[in-house]
Design a protein around this motif. Sequence first.
Motif, PDB file in Angstrom:
ATOM      1  N   ARG A  93       0.961  -1.244  -0.070  1.00 23.12           N
ATOM      2  CA  ARG A  93       0.065  -0.131   0.000  1.00 23.12           C
ATOM      3  C   ARG A  93       0.722   1.350  -0.088  1.00 23.12           C
ATOM      4  O   ARG A  93       0.675   2.319  -0.580  1.00 23.12           O
ATOM      5  N   TYR A  95       3.360   2.068  -1.693  1.00 20.33           N
ATOM      6  CA  TYR A  95       3.885   2.297  -2.937  1.00 20.33           C
ATOM      7  C   TYR A  95       2.652   3.496  -3.427  1.00 20.33           C
ATOM      8  O   TYR A  95       3.309   3.948  -4.680  1.00 20.33           O
ATOM      9  N   ARG A  96       1.921   3.570  -2.950  1.00 17.80           N
ATOM     10  CA  ARG A  96       0.556   4.671  -3.848  1.00 17.80           C
ATOM     11  C   ARG A  96       1.060   6.026  -3.366  1.00 17.80           C
ATOM     12  O   ARG A  96       0.406   6.824  -3.965  1.00 17.80           O
TER      13      ARG A  96
END
Length: 365
Positions: A93, A95-96
């Motif tokens: 997550r 990475y968003r």
Amino acid sequence: MHYVEPVSPQLINELQSLGLRLEHDSVADRRGGAGPSDHKAVNIGGKTVMVPVATVTASSSPFVAAQPDAHGISVIRHGERALAKIAFPRQPRFYRLQTLDGVPYSHIATLHAADVLATTLLQSCIRYNNRQKSCQFCAIGQSLAAGKTILRKTPQQLAEVARAAVLLDKVQHMVMTTGTPNATDRGAAILCESARAVKAAVDLPIQGQCEPPDQDSWFERMKTSGIDSLGMHLEAVTPEVRARIMPGKAAVPLTRYMDAFDVAVAVFGRGEVSTYILAGLGDTIEAILSVCEQLTGKGVYPFVVPFVPIVGTPLEHHPSPDPRFMQDILQPLGAMLKQAGLHSADLKAGCAKCGACSALSAYEV
């Protein structure tokens, strides 16, 4: 289909030596940079392992992974035989997200295996641009050239990303490595400032990785800054192979490493100092096991992994070691570790604790 359960250490060893061909490209692999480049994380038999998928060797591997089904489950085959069910971990997550100045969190640190946050603090090295001195297997500049990372991660950026990775993805420990910035502290200084910032933001065990610094006082400084475990990586264990494969790094002799290991163990404790050894570069089984015996006697965990050639490096066509070669190292080494009371699960942080790049931990029992 019939599946072999549980998955054997031998199968993991073979996958990591020979690689895996994919019938799909739905999960991004790690290309270039430090760490397990040209690999994918694969969940197999209840364990997450890093398997080469983008190497020359992997392109002709006898192991093939089918397209995942609707539940994300794939099957590894060898010819017509189905060997095991596998799955690929979801994208984390964190990475968003991106920093306030627009840098993606994935350019600051990446997820290795299932729960390890990894970063290369300085994405360059004093030797990298000189192939007469650089480590012939190194690809530290590739991910930078591809725009997938930044040259220097600041302590503030690292702290921000580490906190998010713990909160959003339940990361359990962190690995901080670095290109060697100088011939004195060899990266210890930037490890200290980075670890101090991360520990101020989140309670996360950290392994720092660098070459032995010129002054032993750096070990205490690294410990005080928040580094829990230390990795000083030999890669090769005989002077001849070191001089050929890593001509610049070989200028730091094995005797300095051995002395540094003694001092570091006194600071960090038995088992909290480790070294990475790449099997298949030319060292014999006997040479590797002999050095591992010295290391375990000192309380150092020798994490032996099969050499995986990275595309774009001088060794991209160098063969990976035969799985039998690895078996003949890992089996006696596992017994050696057990006798020395060194267990990967007991480490606070680091590559050996993660264990995803080698089947070694399966041989400790």
